[in-house]
Design an enzyme around this catalytic site. Structure first.
Site, PDB file in Angstrom:
ATOM      1  N   LYS A   1      12.248   0.585 -20.983  1.00 52.75           N
ATOM      2  CA  LYS A   1      11.686   1.335 -19.526  1.00 52.75           C
ATOM      3  C   LYS A   1      13.054   1.267 -18.500  1.00 52.75           C
ATOM      4  O   LYS A   1      13.854   2.371 -18.258  1.00 52.75           O
ATOM      5  CB  LYS A   1      10.599   0.770 -18.541  1.00 52.75           C
ATOM      6  CG  LYS A   1      10.660   1.974 -18.161  1.00 52.75           C
ATOM      7  CD  LYS A   1       9.353   2.541 -17.469  1.00 52.75           C
ATOM      8  CE  LYS A   1       8.866   3.135 -16.537  1.00 52.75           C
ATOM      9  NZ  LYS A   1       7.667   3.575 -15.383  1.00 52.75           N
TER      10      LYS A   1
ATOM     11  N   ALA B   1       2.620   8.725  -9.125  1.00 52.67           N
ATOM     12  CA  ALA B   1       1.859   8.925  -7.783  1.00 52.67           C
ATOM     13  C   ALA B   1       3.057   8.735  -7.207  1.00 52.67           C
ATOM     14  O   ALA B   1       4.100   8.255  -6.731  1.00 52.67           O
ATOM     15  CB  ALA B   1       1.065   7.581  -7.566  1.00 52.67           C
TER      16      ALA B   1
ATOM     17  N   ARG C   1       3.255  10.051  -2.590  1.00 45.12           N
ATOM     18  CA  ARG C   1       2.497  10.142  -0.931  1.00 45.12           C
ATOM     19  C   ARG C   1       3.071  11.053  -0.930  1.00 45.12           C
ATOM     20  O   ARG C   1       3.948  12.064  -0.856  1.00 45.12           O
ATOM     21  CB  ARG C   1       2.965   9.314   0.270  1.00 45.12           C
ATOM     22  CG  ARG C   1       1.662   7.843  -0.605  1.00 45.12           C
ATOM     23  CD  ARG C   1       2.532   6.641  -0.102  1.00 45.12           C
ATOM     24  NE  ARG C   1       3.723   6.067  -0.341  1.00 45.12           N
ATOM     25  CZ  ARG C   1       4.298   4.942   1.230  1.00 45.12           C
ATOM     26  NH1 ARG C   1       3.955   4.439   2.258  1.00 45.12           N
ATOM     27  NH2 ARG C   1       5.861   4.437   0.852  1.00 45.12           N
TER      28      ARG C   1
ATOM     29  N   ALA D   1       0.863  -1.155   0.236  1.00 44.73           N
ATOM     30  CA  ALA D   1      -0.113  -0.093  -0.289  1.00 44.73           C
ATOM     31  C   ALA D   1       0.637   0.835  -0.236  1.00 44.73           C
ATOM     32  O   ALA D   1       0.876   1.639   1.228  1.00 44.73           O
ATOM     33  CB  ALA D   1      -0.943   0.150   1.235  1.00 44.73           C
TER      34      ALA D   1
ATOM     35  N   ASN E   1      17.944   7.952 -14.053  1.00 43.04           N
ATOM     36  CA  ASN E   1      18.088   7.641 -12.307  1.00 43.04           C
ATOM     37  C   ASN E   1      18.910   6.536 -11.782  1.00 43.04           C
ATOM     38  O   ASN E   1      19.349   8.174 -10.925  1.00 43.04           O
ATOM     39  CB  ASN E   1      17.107   6.018 -11.933  1.00 43.04           C
ATOM     40  CG  ASN E   1      15.219   6.101 -12.939  1.00 43.04           C
ATOM     41  OD1 ASN E   1      15.031   6.897 -13.264  1.00 43.04           O
ATOM     42  ND2 ASN E   1      14.387   5.584 -11.536  1.00 43.04           N
TER      43      ASN E   1
HETATM   44  N1  LIG Z   1       5.274   5.513  -7.844  1.00 48.85           N
HETATM   45  C1  LIG Z   1       5.382   5.665  -9.558  1.00 48.85           C
HETATM   46  O1  LIG Z   1       4.533   6.447  -9.487  1.00 48.85           O
HETATM   47  C2  LIG Z   1       5.281   4.472  -9.615  1.00 48.85           C
HETATM   48  C3  LIG Z   1       4.764   4.796 -11.391  1.00 48.85           C
HETATM   49  C4  LIG Z   1       5.046   3.829 -12.088  1.00 48.85           C
HETATM   50  C5  LIG Z   1       6.122   2.434 -11.946  1.00 48.85           C
HETATM   51  N2  LIG Z   1       6.102   2.816 -10.218  1.00 48.85           N
HETATM   52  C6  LIG Z   1       6.809   1.570 -10.061  1.00 48.85           C
HETATM   53  O2  LIG Z   1       6.192   0.662  -8.663  1.00 48.85           O
HETATM   54  C7  LIG Z   1       6.722  -0.517  -7.675  1.00 48.85           C
HETATM   55  C8  LIG Z   1       6.132   0.238  -6.305  1.00 48.85           C
HETATM   56  O3  LIG Z   1       5.972   2.260  -5.961  1.00 48.85           O
HETATM   57  P1  LIG Z   1       5.795   3.029  -5.386  1.00 48.85           P
HETATM   58  O4  LIG Z   1       6.537   4.220  -5.577  1.00 48.85           O
HETATM   59  O5  LIG Z   1       4.134   2.618  -4.967  1.00 48.85           O
HETATM   60  O6  LIG Z   1       6.499   1.999  -3.710  1.00 48.85           O
HETATM   61  P2  LIG Z   1       6.012   2.633  -2.538  1.00 48.85           P
HETATM   62  O7  LIG Z   1       5.328   3.796  -2.136  1.00 48.85           O
HETATM   63  O8  LIG Z   1       7.875   2.781  -1.539  1.00 48.85           O
HETATM   64  O9  LIG Z   1       5.192   1.632  -2.333  1.00 48.85           O
HETATM   65  C9  LIG Z   1       4.704   0.128  -2.080  1.00 48.85           C
HETATM   66  C10 LIG Z   1       5.164  -0.787  -0.357  1.00 48.85           C
HETATM   67  O10 LIG Z   1       5.248  -1.738  -0.831  1.00 48.85           O
HETATM   68  C11 LIG Z   1       5.505  -1.618   1.119  1.00 48.85           C
HETATM   69  N3  LIG Z   1       5.592  -3.420   1.003  1.00 48.85           N
HETATM   70  C12 LIG Z   1       6.361  -4.193   1.194  1.00 48.85           C
HETATM   71  N4  LIG Z   1       6.991  -5.054   2.033  1.00 48.85           N
HETATM   72  C13 LIG Z   1       5.480  -5.601   1.258  1.00 48.85           C
HETATM   73  C14 LIG Z   1       5.682  -6.694   1.976  1.00 48.85           C
HETATM   74  N5  LIG Z   1       5.866  -7.841   2.221  1.00 48.85           N
HETATM   75  N6  LIG Z   1       4.294  -6.729   2.444  1.00 48.85           N
HETATM   76  C15 LIG Z   1       3.437  -5.552   2.215  1.00 48.85           C
HETATM   77  N7  LIG Z   1       3.704  -4.497   1.881  1.00 48.85           N
HETATM   78  C16 LIG Z   1       5.140  -4.110   1.676  1.00 48.85           C
HETATM   79  C17 LIG Z   1       5.714  -0.805   1.636  1.00 48.85           C
HETATM   80  O11 LIG Z   1       5.394  -0.359   2.546  1.00 48.85           O
HETATM   81  P3  LIG Z   1       6.313   0.292   3.790  1.00 48.85           P
HETATM   82  O12 LIG Z   1       6.256   1.268   3.313  1.00 48.85           O
HETATM   83  O13 LIG Z   1       6.198  -0.450   4.817  1.00 48.85           O
HETATM   84  O14 LIG Z   1       7.876  -0.597   3.453  1.00 48.85           O
HETATM   85  C18 LIG Z   1       5.129   0.111   0.499  1.00 48.85           C
HETATM   86  O15 LIG Z   1       3.872   0.623   1.104  1.00 48.85           O
HETATM   87  C19 LIG Z   1       8.234   0.034  -8.157  1.00 48.85           C
HETATM   88  O16 LIG Z   1       8.983  -1.341  -8.263  1.00 48.85           O
HETATM   89  C20 LIG Z   1       8.366   0.999  -9.081  1.00 48.85           C
HETATM   90  O17 LIG Z   1       9.234   1.400  -9.678  1.00 48.85           O
HETATM   91  C21 LIG Z   1       6.198   3.409  -9.490  1.00 48.85           C
END
Ligand SMILES: NC(=O)c1ccc[n+]([C@@H]2O[C@H](COP(=O)([O-])OP(=O)(O)OC[C@H]3O[C@@H](n4cnc5c(N)ncnc54)[C@H](OP(=O)(O)O)[C@@H]3O)[C@@H](O)[C@H]2O)c1
Length: 297
Positions: A182, A130, A132, A13, A190
């Site tokens: 990508k 996206a 937070r 999440a 990055n």
């Molecule tokens: N954000 C974007 O705009 C975007 C766009 C395209 C692709 N992506 C890709 O999508 C992926 C996620 O990115 P994000 O930006 O959403 O990362 P993020 O904000 O760090 O979210 C990852 C989430 O996964 C949770 N998590 C990790 N291990 C877990 C487990 N074992 N069980 C349950 N939850 C767990 C984390 O919890 P904790 O906080 O407790 O660690 C965190 O809430 C990445 O590979 C990123 O490159 C992101």
């Protein structure tokens, strides 16, 4: 074990997980899966897109409270956490379960397919944006497109689900090609934003960074060509366009480095280096970048 037919579980999440959850929950029941230890049965957050802000409330569970099979799950952790996260829910996955992997980079998808060959596994390459905003806001900062393709197992119509929720999505034949495309851009932007501690667009104004990006691009294209990927435009040209279009962004790797969080480097530059080794192609510039960053963070 049984599960409500249409429930979509979201594992992880974070930014992309909650953004997808906010949109998908308008058309299908969504349940979040959190790490063990989380106690509240619901998560309430603000969801903002442009001037529009809504309050979203979703049920959440952990591996301690899950009690039914997972039919469809979107894995939204960072690449380095993806396999462990899927393993944590393995008891609730059945032959009919469908997984959609949202991770950037490459390598985490292969690891999950190797570990769970009997499931239906799809991968996505998404240009959605996206983030937070503490304490409780998720911002859908930029609309993009999510390309989805099958890796193994039976077909699952994830694309239709995204489209029904108003998200731009496309079913593709060769998702590996999109992930590779990508990957090469991620490898050019990055890590450099971390080394030069700058926003994407600023790379274009730093002559040394631009030269390094050019060399990284030549190497990345040679490695990917040796691995069987062909692209119509050089990585350097595409990376410059992307850096220009996202000039004001701080890359996710720079944000993670600044916050002292783990980086997805092993699934970007690290993956490219492993591929280079497998294909017998030199990637000294990427190796130097990898070593510099791992020493620095
Ligand atoms: N954000 C974007 O705009 C975007 C766009 C395209 C692709 N992506 C890709 O999508 C992926 C996620 O990115 P994000 O930006 O959403 O990362 P993020 O904000 O760090 O979210 C990852 C989430 O996964 C949770 N998590 C990790 N291990 C877990 C487990 N074992 N069980 C349950 N939850 C767990 C984390 O919890 P904790 O906080 O407790 O660690 C965190 O809430 C990445 O590979 C990123 O490159 C992101």
């Amino acid at each position: 074990m049984s599960s409500p037919v249409d429930t979509v579980h979201i594992l992880g999440a974070g930014s992309i997980g909650l953004m997808l959850a906010a949109h998908l929950s308008r058309v299908v029941p969504v349940t979040l899966i959190r790490r063990p230890g989380m106690t509240t049965p619901e998560l309430r957050f603000r969801f903002r897109e442009g001037n529009n802000e809504t309050i979203v409330t979703l049920p959440q569970q952990t591996t301690e409270t899950l009690d039914a099979a997972i039919e469809r799950v979107i894995v939204c952790t960072k690449a380095q956490d993806a396999l462990a996260a899927v393993e944590s829910v393995a008891d609730y996955l059945t032959e009919g379960s469908g997984l959609l992997l949202m991770q950037n980079g490459m390598g985490s998808q292969e690891a999950i397919v190797d570990r769970f060959p009997g499931l239906s596994i799809h991968a996505a390459s998404s240009t959605e944006g996206a983030y937070r905003e503490p304490p409780d806001t998720v911002v859908h900062a930029g609309r993009g497109i999510t390309r989805i393709g099958g890796l193994t197992g039976k077909a699952f119509d994830w694309t239709a689900l995204f489209q029904t929720a108003g998200l731009d999505a496309e079913q593709v034949e060769q998702i590996e090609w999109h992930l590779g495309n990508k990957l090469r851009i991620n490898c050019l932007i990055n890590p450099l934003t971390v080394l030069y501690d700058c926003r994407n667009g600023e790379l274009l104004a730093i002559p040394a960074a631009l030269e390094q990006m050019r060399r990284l691009g030549t190497e990345a294209d040679a490695v990917l060509a040796a691995a069987g990927f062909t692209f119509s435009e050089p990585a350097f040209d595409v990376a410059r366009q992307v850096a220009r279009a996202t000039a004001n962004n701080r890359s996710s790797m720079l944000q993670d480095a600044s916050a002292g969080r783990a980086l997805e480097l092993d699934y970007m530059t690290g993956y490219l280096l492993a591929l280079a080794e497998r294909c017998g192609v030199s990637a000294e510039e990427h190796r130097a970048v990898y070593q510099q960053i791992t020493k620095q963070v």
